[in-house]
Scaffold this motif. Structure first.
Motif, PDB file in Angstrom:
ATOM      1  N   ASP A  34       3.888   1.492  -1.200  1.00 17.85           N
ATOM      2  CA  ASP A  34       4.466   1.618  -2.539  1.00 17.85           C
ATOM      3  C   ASP A  34       3.462   2.224  -3.523  1.00 17.85           C
ATOM      4  O   ASP A  34       3.846   2.968  -4.433  1.00 17.85           O
ATOM      5  N   LEU A  35       2.183   1.885  -3.336  1.00 17.98           N
ATOM      6  CA  LEU A  35       1.153   2.462  -4.195  1.00 17.98           C
ATOM      7  C   LEU A  35       1.054   3.975  -4.005  1.00 17.98           C
ATOM      8  O   LEU A  35       0.832   4.720  -4.960  1.00 17.98           O
ATOM      9  N   THR A  36       1.233   4.435  -2.776  1.00 22.34           N
ATOM     10  CA  THR A  36       1.155   5.869  -2.511  1.00 22.34           C
ATOM     11  C   THR A  36       2.423   6.607  -2.919  1.00 22.34           C
ATOM     12  O   THR A  36       2.420   7.841  -3.023  1.00 22.34           O
TER      13      THR A  36
ATOM     14  N   PHE B 106       0.835  -1.199   0.000  1.00 24.99           N
ATOM     15  CA  PHE B 106       0.000   0.000   0.000  1.00 24.99           C
ATOM     16  C   PHE B 106       0.875   1.257   0.000  1.00 24.99           C
ATOM     17  O   PHE B 106       0.589   2.231  -0.715  1.00 24.99           O
TER      18      PHE B 106
ATOM     19  N   ALA C 163      -2.026  -4.916  -7.542  1.00 24.03           N
ATOM     20  CA  ALA C 163      -1.386  -4.705  -6.251  1.00 24.03           C
ATOM     21  C   ALA C 163      -2.430  -4.422  -5.169  1.00 24.03           C
ATOM     22  O   ALA C 163      -2.302  -4.885  -4.023  1.00 24.03           O
ATOM     23  N   SER C 164      -3.469  -3.686  -5.523  1.00 23.09           N
ATOM     24  CA  SER C 164      -4.542  -3.386  -4.564  1.00 23.09           C
ATOM     25  C   SER C 164      -5.270  -4.651  -4.141  1.00 23.09           C
ATOM     26  O   SER C 164      -5.656  -4.802  -2.967  1.00 23.09           O
TER      27      SER C 164
ATOM     28  N   GLN D  28       0.778  -4.133 -11.917  1.00 28.98           N
ATOM     29  CA  GLN D  28      -0.188  -3.058 -12.089  1.00 28.98           C
ATOM     30  C   GLN D  28      -0.806  -2.671 -10.748  1.00 28.98           C
ATOM     31  O   GLN D  28      -0.974  -3.506  -9.862  1.00 28.98           O
ATOM     32  N   ALA D  29      -1.135  -1.389 -10.625  1.00 27.39           N
ATOM     33  CA  ALA D  29      -1.687  -0.876  -9.376  1.00 27.39           C
ATOM     34  C   ALA D  29      -2.966  -1.612  -8.972  1.00 27.39           C
ATOM     35  O   ALA D  29      -3.195  -1.882  -7.785  1.00 27.39           O
TER      36      ALA D  29
ATOM     37  N   ILE E 282       4.358   5.842  -5.778  1.00 30.26           N
ATOM     38  CA  ILE E 282       4.766   5.473  -7.136  1.00 30.26           C
ATOM     39  C   ILE E 282       5.583   6.583  -7.802  1.00 30.26           C
ATOM     40  O   ILE E 282       6.665   6.335  -8.357  1.00 30.26           O
TER      41      ILE E 282
ATOM     42  N   ILE F 279       5.986  -2.305  -8.541  1.00 34.30           N
ATOM     43  CA  ILE F 279       4.934  -1.342  -8.847  1.00 34.30           C
ATOM     44  C   ILE F 279       5.499  -0.129  -9.579  1.00 34.30           C
ATOM     45  O   ILE F 279       4.955   0.317 -10.588  1.00 34.30           O
TER      46      ILE F 279
END
Length: 268
Positions: free
Chosen positions: A29-31, A27, A57-58, A53-54, A33, A47
């Motif tokens: 890493d998603l924030t 999570f 990953a989610s 892909q996001a 990117i 990511i």
């Protein structure tokens, strides 16, 4: 004395927290990117590089979180689930914004590590001493600050604007503050280990020689880590450094042996 039920509960708590921690690493890493794609090392992450892909990953974040929650509920009950949920909430707000507030960011990281110790004690029904928490506070504070030092040194080496100035909230004026604070926390952890061995783990005035050696070995490792960090020779994550560095690996083994030789069957 340790009971098999307590060991199993602690193991289950460890796994459930590991699952949720892994979920929120993803999570985070998603924030991050955009910033990670500017980082000389993090741009290779799945990511940031586009390998994962996001959206997928989610889904992984959701699956890991649910798995951890179910395991906690089945093995440690509502109390364990509540402690896990608190950990998850704190990790989420850290990723969404608190990591951008200087000083508070490292204190949140320290709190997350200490919370895992408390949760492990709760799951195994072992009282976690005040001394252990204070020692742990300074250990994790030093490591968290060393991470910031390593990030700053890496910026200097690569001459790129990366984590520190992009989304950490620190700037060049904080350089000496971070360095001095990491060193001070390292020395404080050595002092707290000395007091912990004397007042928390062993009868006063009866600390075995192995306990004194433990203090020396710990001092060697943490001060070596500080030196390497200040010289720009440490990986941006001190935990990863500790797990991959050969000297650190040997030092950890020696510490474990000394702990076994020094330990007594009383509550930690």
């Amino acid at each position: 004395e340790f009971q098999i039920e307590g060991i199993l509960s602690a193991t289950a708590a460890f796994i459930s927290f590991g699952l949720v921690a892994s979920a929120f690493y993803i999570f985070n890493d998603l924030t991050d990117i955009t910033a990670d794609r500017q980082h000389p090392e993090k741009l290779e992450r799945a990511i940031a590089s586009g390998q994962l892909q996001a959206a997928k990953a989610s889904i992984v974040v959701l699956l890991l979180s649910v798995s951890g929650a179910v395991l906690a509920l089945l093995t440690t009950g509502l109390v364990g689930l509540a402690m896990l949920a608190t950990y998850a909430l704190l990790t989420m707000v850290y990723s969404l914004g608190l990591k951008r507030i200087p000083v508070l960011d490292v204190l949140i990281l320290v709190s997350l590590f200490l919370w895992r110790i408390i949760a492990g004690g709760s799951a195994s029904e072992i009282s976690v001493s005040y001394w252990l928490l204070i020692f742990g506070f300074f250990v994790f504070l030093s490591l968290a600050l060393l991470k910031r030092v390593a990030e700053q040194e890496q910026e200097d080496t690569t001459q790129q604007v990366t984590a520190m100035s992009t989304y950490r909230g620190y700037d060049t004026k904080d350089r000496e503050f971070i360095r001095y604070s990491s060193t001070a926390a390292a020395f404080a952890s050595i002092a707290m280990l000395s007091l912990y061995l004397d007042a928390g783990l062993f009868p006063a005035a009866d600390v075995p020689a192995s306990g004194l050696l433990m203090i020396g070995v710990w001092a060697f490792w943490i001060l070596r880590a500080v030196r390497k960090s200040l010289r720009g020779e440490m990986h941006h994550d001190p935990i990863e450094f500790a797990l991959t560095d050969r000297v650190s690996f040997v030092t950890i083994l020696v510490l474990l042996v000394l702990f076994v030789l020094t330990s007594q069957p009383i509550a930690i």
